[in-house]
Scaffold this motif. Structure first.
Motif: not given
Lengths: 259, 259
Positions: B40-42, B213-216, B222-223, B254-255
């Protein structure tokens, strides 16, 4: 081994030891040269000979005071541990007991002590109660803080393992509270000495506090000093005993126990 | 038979604070397969940790639900199927490395007659994380990276089927972190549990994961979910391949778009 430790002890404390000896010599010299009468300020030599002469008598009364200190301290500790657990597990207890605790502490013990004389008579009990009353407060404050000082992450981990409250208490809370508990015990043991003497001042027929009162009234000043010296040695000894127990049982080494 | 191990359905988390309600997570839908490694990345404060805690049953979602192997998280937690590793190793300072790894077994209550077997199991685990020579050391004698390895050993000792990791290497220097990343992969390839790994490092996420999983930023949504098709076992050199860089670039984009 012991010889080695005492040698390093002497080395470490040599400056303060020398200062002490210098001050005692100065005291002796001033008393001699100014011809200060013994009932105002006895010289160190007079005090030492007083202690040697009245050895039996002083030891007997010291033991009584020591018993009051230790029993009062133990009682205070027991009460403190029980209340701490109550505060840990019950929000209501925390809300009700904390303000009451502060009340018992801000009221001067010397002002309450005469009441104990009425309630508990003339024997050792009122002195023990006064001692317990001054002893328990620092232990509670520190123990509660220690028991609550658990890492958030560790708490999460315990929860994820479905640990019981008892397991958390025994395996995490109690061990992690030990450094706090010992900090409280050290403050408390020093206060216990004061508590026992306060109890004796208010009304006693035994103990060092009692001897201080009557020698003061009779202008036997050397005897007062003899008692003071015994009391301070007793206080330091008790403090060091706590430090020793800490170094044996706590995982965090005591800062005060210097060898 | 559906091989989805963890299913998060429309999960939302809102916190109540003094200034009002804060939405930490919003409408999270996620499925994780058995034995999958998902990161989980963000950005910090986006609710990554909250999502991890929801999956691990430490936080109840305000809306939506989490199911693991078709059961509620509560049941899975009580079966002790979830291991946790946090950014702070949260080891017990009074216990040795061995004692810290033993803790979960103690909590769960392993048959004391099989003491030798327990010792075997712990030693095997310490070997796996490369700490067999340090079983009698205390945490303060270990470096940050070694402490974190102890935490990993502790999380895996009771064979959980799911390992939840919350920025476990976030406090370590880059060199140590890179090394531990590869070691973690080696451990995972050995044990094959499902891993959910929270991080704010793109390199780390790409190197370790099957999917990212890219989070905003808050409230966390979830982006995108990125597939990482790098061949396994991955090595240091995997970091310098074309595929690695293109996935890292995509994650970065995305980030950045989210700002």
């Amino acid at each position: 081994m012991i010889a080695k430790i005492s040698l390093s002890l002497i080395k470490k404390h040599l400056p303060s030891l020398l200062t002490l000896i210098f001050l005692l010599l100065l005291w002796q010299w001033l008393v001699d040269i100014l011809k200060i009468p013994g009932y105002i300020l006895p010289s160190p030599l007079e005090i030492i000979s007083e202690i040697i002469q009245k050895k039996q008598y002083l030891i007997r009364h010291s033991l009584i005071t020591l018993i009051e200190i230790l029993t009062g301290f133990a009682l205070g500790m027991l009460i403190a541990f029980i209340i701490s657990l109550g505060i840990l597990y019950s929000k209501i207890m925390e809300k009700v007991i904390y303000p009451l605790l502060i009340f018992t502490q801000v009221t001067p013990k010397i002002a309450i002590a005469p009441l104990f004389l009425i309630w508990f008579g003339y024997g050792l009990l009122p002195k023990i109660v006064v001692t317990a009353l001054v002893a328990f407060f620092p232990i509670i404050i520190n123990t509660v803080k220690g028991l609550k000082s658990i890492d958030m992450e560790l708490a999460d981990l315990m929860y994820s393992l479905s640990a019981t409250k008892r397991q958390i208490l025994n395996k995490i809370r109690i061990p992690s509270s030990l450094p706090y508990v010992f900090a409280g015990l050290k403050v408390s043991i020093s206060l216990s000495v004061i508590g026992a003497i306060v109890g004796e001042f208010v009304g006693a027929d035994r103990g060092l506090g009692y001897i201080i009162m009557i020698s003061n009234a009779n202008l036997e000043t050397a005897q007062v000093f003899a008692c003071l010296i015994i009391l301070s040695i007793m206080g330091v000894g008790l403090f060091l005993a706590i430090c020793l127990i800490e170094s044996l049982y706590s995982w965090q080494k005591s800062a005060e126990f210097i060898i | 038979m559906d091989d989805n191990c963890i299913k998060v359905k429309q999960a939302c988390v809102t916190y109540k604070t003094k200034t009002g309600r804060i939405e930490a997570l919003c409408d999270i839908n996620l499925s994780v397969r058995d034995n999958e490694f998902v990161s989980i990345l963000g950005p910090s404060g986006c609710g990554k940790t909250t999502l991890l805690k929801v999956i691990g049953g430490l936080i109840n979602p305000s809306n939506g639900k989490v199911q693991i192997k078709g059961k509620s998280v509560e049941v899975i937690r009580k079966n002790r199927e979830i291991g946790f590793v946090f950014q702070n190793p949260a080891l017990l300072p009074w216990r040795t490395v061995w004692g810290n790894v033993y803790l979960p077994l103690e909590i769960i209550g392993i048959n004391p007659s099989s003491r030798g077997e327990i010792d075997n199991r712990i030693m095997k685990m310490l070997e796996l994380v490369g700490l067999s020579g340090f079983k009698d050391n205390h945490p303060h004698e270990l470096s940050g990276g070694m402490q974190q390895r102890v935490a990993i050993a502790r999380a895996l000792i009771f064979n959980p089927s799911i390992l939840l990791m919350d920025e476990p290497f976030g406090a370590l220097d880059e060199i140590t972190r890179d090394r531990l990343n590869l070691e973690l992969l080696r451990v995972w390839e050995n044990m094959k549990h499902t891993v959910i790994f929270v991080t704010h490092s793109i390199r780390e996420a790409v190197l370790l994961s099957d999917r990212i999983v890219v989070l905003s930023k808050r409230p966390g949504k979830i982006v995108s979910i990125l597939e990482v098709n790098l061949p396994r076992p991955r090595k240091t050199s995997s970091r310098y391949t074309e595929e690695f860089l293109s996935i890292a670039k995509e994650a970065h984009r995305l980030l950045d778009n989210d700002r």
